[in-house]
Design a protein around this motif. Structure first.
Motif, mmCIF file in Angstrom:
data_model
loop_
_atom_site.group_PDB
_atom_site.id
_atom_site.type_symbol
_atom_site.label_atom_id
_atom_site.label_comp_id
_atom_site.label_asym_id
_atom_site.label_seq_id
_atom_site.Cartn_x
_atom_site.Cartn_y
_atom_site.Cartn_z
ATOM 1 N N UNK A 1 0.798 -1.229 0.000
ATOM 2 C CA UNK A 1 0.000 0.000 0.000
ATOM 3 C C UNK A 1 0.832 1.281 0.000
ATOM 4 N N UNK A 2 2.036 1.210 0.536
ATOM 5 C CA UNK A 2 2.896 2.392 0.594
ATOM 6 C C UNK A 2 4.094 2.127 -0.308
ATOM 7 N N UNK A 3 4.143 2.861 -1.409
ATOM 8 C CA UNK A 3 5.130 2.584 -2.456
ATOM 9 C C UNK A 3 5.872 3.871 -2.795
ATOM 10 N N UNK A 4 7.172 3.764 -2.877
ATOM 11 C CA UNK A 4 8.011 4.921 -3.157
ATOM 12 C C UNK A 4 8.451 4.952 -4.619
ATOM 13 N N UNK A 5 8.279 6.105 -5.234
ATOM 14 C CA UNK A 5 8.804 6.374 -6.574
ATOM 15 C C UNK A 5 9.909 7.411 -6.455
ATOM 16 N N UNK A 6 11.082 7.120 -7.001
ATOM 17 C CA UNK A 6 12.163 8.095 -7.048
ATOM 18 C C UNK A 6 12.575 8.348 -8.487
ATOM 19 N N UNK A 7 12.926 9.604 -8.787
ATOM 20 C CA UNK A 7 13.429 9.982 -10.110
ATOM 21 C C UNK A 7 14.927 10.269 -9.994
ATOM 22 N N UNK A 8 15.684 9.815 -10.997
ATOM 23 C CA UNK A 8 17.136 9.939 -10.977
ATOM 24 C C UNK A 8 17.636 10.593 -12.265
ATOM 25 N N UNK A 9 18.674 11.411 -12.103
ATOM 26 C CA UNK A 9 19.401 11.981 -13.235
ATOM 27 C C UNK A 9 20.876 11.702 -13.017
ATOM 28 N N UNK A 10 21.480 11.009 -13.965
ATOM 29 C CA UNK A 10 22.896 10.630 -13.829
ATOM 30 C C UNK A 10 23.137 9.909 -12.507
ATOM 31 N N UNK A 11 22.222 9.017 -12.175
ATOM 32 C CA UNK A 11 22.299 8.110 -11.013
ATOM 33 C C UNK A 11 22.105 8.781 -9.654
ATOM 34 N N UNK A 12 21.789 10.076 -9.613
ATOM 35 C CA UNK A 12 21.501 10.701 -8.314
ATOM 36 C C UNK A 12 20.049 11.163 -8.284
ATOM 37 N N UNK A 13 19.472 11.120 -7.084
ATOM 38 C CA UNK A 13 18.052 11.403 -6.936
ATOM 39 C C UNK A 13 17.767 12.890 -7.148
ATOM 40 N N UNK A 14 16.661 13.172 -7.863
ATOM 41 C CA UNK A 14 16.247 14.560 -8.094
ATOM 42 C C UNK A 14 14.796 14.803 -7.690
ATOM 43 N N UNK A 15 14.092 13.740 -7.287
ATOM 44 C CA UNK A 15 12.704 13.918 -6.869
ATOM 45 C C UNK A 15 12.070 12.591 -6.505
ATOM 46 N N UNK A 16 10.870 12.680 -5.922
ATOM 47 C CA UNK A 16 10.189 11.449 -5.546
ATOM 48 C C UNK A 16 8.746 11.691 -5.169
ATOM 49 N N UNK A 17 7.971 10.610 -5.169
ATOM 50 C CA UNK A 17 6.572 10.624 -4.747
ATOM 51 C C UNK A 17 6.329 9.384 -3.898
ATOM 52 N N UNK A 18 5.765 9.572 -2.700
ATOM 53 C CA UNK A 18 5.346 8.460 -1.848
ATOM 54 C C UNK A 18 3.850 8.275 -2.043
ATOM 55 N N UNK A 19 3.434 7.122 -2.554
ATOM 56 C CA UNK A 19 2.003 6.918 -2.797
ATOM 57 C C UNK A 19 1.405 5.980 -1.761
ATOM 58 N N UNK A 20 0.136 6.273 -1.438
ATOM 59 C CA UNK A 20 -0.706 5.408 -0.625
ATOM 60 C C UNK A 20 -1.734 4.787 -1.570
ATOM 61 N N UNK A 21 -1.713 3.483 -1.659
ATOM 62 C CA UNK A 21 -2.563 2.774 -2.609
ATOM 63 C C UNK A 21 -3.730 2.108 -1.888
ATOM 64 N N UNK A 22 -4.949 2.545 -2.193
ATOM 65 C CA UNK A 22 -6.152 1.892 -1.661
ATOM 66 C C UNK A 22 -6.916 1.268 -2.820
ATOM 67 N N UNK A 23 -8.166 0.848 -2.566
ATOM 68 C CA UNK A 23 -8.867 0.036 -3.559
ATOM 69 C C UNK A 23 -9.004 0.712 -4.918
ATOM 70 N N UNK A 24 -9.268 2.018 -4.935
ATOM 71 C CA UNK A 24 -9.488 2.688 -6.212
ATOM 72 C C UNK A 24 -8.804 4.043 -6.302
ATOM 73 N N UNK A 25 -8.024 4.373 -5.270
ATOM 74 C CA UNK A 25 -7.364 5.670 -5.233
ATOM 75 C C UNK A 25 -5.858 5.493 -5.084
ATOM 76 N N UNK A 26 -5.120 6.198 -5.943
ATOM 77 C CA UNK A 26 -3.688 6.375 -5.750
ATOM 78 C C UNK A 26 -3.527 7.754 -5.112
ATOM 79 N N UNK A 27 -3.047 7.797 -3.886
ATOM 80 C CA UNK A 27 -2.914 9.066 -3.161
ATOM 81 C C UNK A 27 -1.445 9.432 -3.045
ATOM 82 N N UNK A 28 -1.103 10.629 -3.511
ATOM 83 C CA UNK A 28 0.268 11.121 -3.374
ATOM 84 C C UNK A 28 0.429 11.713 -1.979
ATOM 85 N N UNK A 29 0.944 10.913 -1.072
ATOM 86 C CA UNK A 29 1.101 11.352 0.316
ATOM 87 C C UNK A 29 2.201 12.399 0.434
ATOM 88 N N UNK A 30 3.324 12.156 -0.234
ATOM 89 C CA UNK A 30 4.424 13.118 -0.269
ATOM 90 C C UNK A 30 4.943 13.210 -1.694
#
Length: 321
Positions: A223-252
């Motif tokens: 239910x709690x899944x982390x997405x990270x974006x990388x440029x040249x192998x270093x992190x530049x951003x991210x989204x922490x999602x909360x996944x429920x039955x029909x909603x993807x919620x961007x918690x952070x």
């Protein structure tokens, strides 16, 4: 002969204890308007900050419904440690029963010494089937009034609304610059980016500490899944999602300066909506308010609306006992 009216209670109301965890969680798993936030392994992570006063309603000996709550002096709150926290119902609960339930809840709370109720309703996007019986009962049986209203931004994923030009340009830039996105990334890697962004932009901190989020993620890895974006192998951003039955919620959701300039957030949301969860109904981007929800952060909500999102309100109600 003088007749005396006798009020026969429909419900037995029981305060939750840790011994009820299995019954509580089983009911949540079958409820029509619950998400994983109502499982006790989520609710109890901040039990040191909120004095739990959750209630269980029984009818004819069978668990009928649940009310996640805590108490603050003589105020009964449902539930300020959660994004939403209203009455949890299964598919058998009816409107008439709900009206009786709130009448009896008032009697119960008065006997326990409470003077006031604050009630955070569950927004309709989280209902698997319509579940606003409580809102009717609050008005007509409790005399509740709107206490505060927050505004969130929600995208109807399957409508494929066109993004604004600046978002489309940023998405193109991210692809040209080789920005990559990893699903199931390390949340600890993202946390310094989030903390710095919130401090610089809003002089605030995340609601959760990193340790709390790691605990919750270990309890709810699906239910709690982390997405990270990388440029040249270093992190530049991210989204922490909360996944429920029909909603993807961007918690952070945050990017650093490099990420915001290079389209990191756009390429993450493109992956979420177009690749990973195209069959989900809603992407909830969360609220964009300050000063107790009374002031809209125009830049932030404009950023979210640029993806095709529009308003869903998060309401809190109040009534006296």
């Amino acid at each position: 002969e003088k007749w005396v009216s006798i009020n026969v209670c429909m419900f037995e109301i029981k305060r939750y204890t840790p011994h009820d965890k299995a019954a509580w969680d089983e009911y949540v798993s079958k409820a029509r308007n619950a998400t994983f936030l109502f499982y006790r392994n989520y609710m109890d992570y901040h039990s040191d900050r909120f004095h739990d006063y959750s209630l269980m309603f029984y009818k004819n000996g069978k668990l009928h419904s649940l009310l996640p709550a805590h108490c603050s002096d003589d105020v009964f709150c449902s539930h300020f440690g959660l994004t939403y926290g209203g009455l949890i119902m299964d598919r058998h609960v009816t409107a008439v029963e709900t009206c009786h339930l709130f009448e009896e809840l008032g009697d119960y709370l008065r006997l326990k010494g409470f003077k006031r109720v604050l009630y955070k309703a569950i927004p309709w996007i989280y209902h698997q089937v319509p579940s606003e019986e409580d809102l009717y009962a609050l008005f007509w049986k409790c005399g509740a009034k709107l206490y505060t209203r927050n505004i969130g931004t929600t995208i109807f994923i399957q409508q494929h609304l066109k993004w604004r030009r600046n978002h489309l340009r940023q998405l193109k830039k991210a692809r040209l610059n080789g920005i990559s996105v990893q699903r199931g990334a390390d949340i600890a890697e993202f946390w310094p980016v989030l903390e710095e962004h919130l401090h610089q932009r809003y002089q605030s901190k995340p609601v959760h500490t990193l340790a709390e989020m790691q605990l919750l993620q270990s309890n709810f890895p699906k239910n709690i899944i982390q997405y990270n974006a990388y440029k040249d192998s270093h992190i530049v951003g991210g989204v922490t999602i909360y996944l429920s039955q029909q909603v993807v919620h961007a918690q952070y959701s945050s990017g650093n300066d490099e990420g915001m300039a290079s389209g990191a957030m756009e390429i993450i949301y493109d992956k979420i909506m177009c690749e990973d969860y195209p069959d989900y109904a809603y992407l909830d981007l969360g609220s964009s308010t300050e000063q107790g929800c009374s002031v809209i952060n125009e830049g932030l909500i404009g950023f979210k609306e640029g993806f095709g999102g529009r308003a869903v309100v998060y309401d809190t109600y109040e009534w006296g006992l």
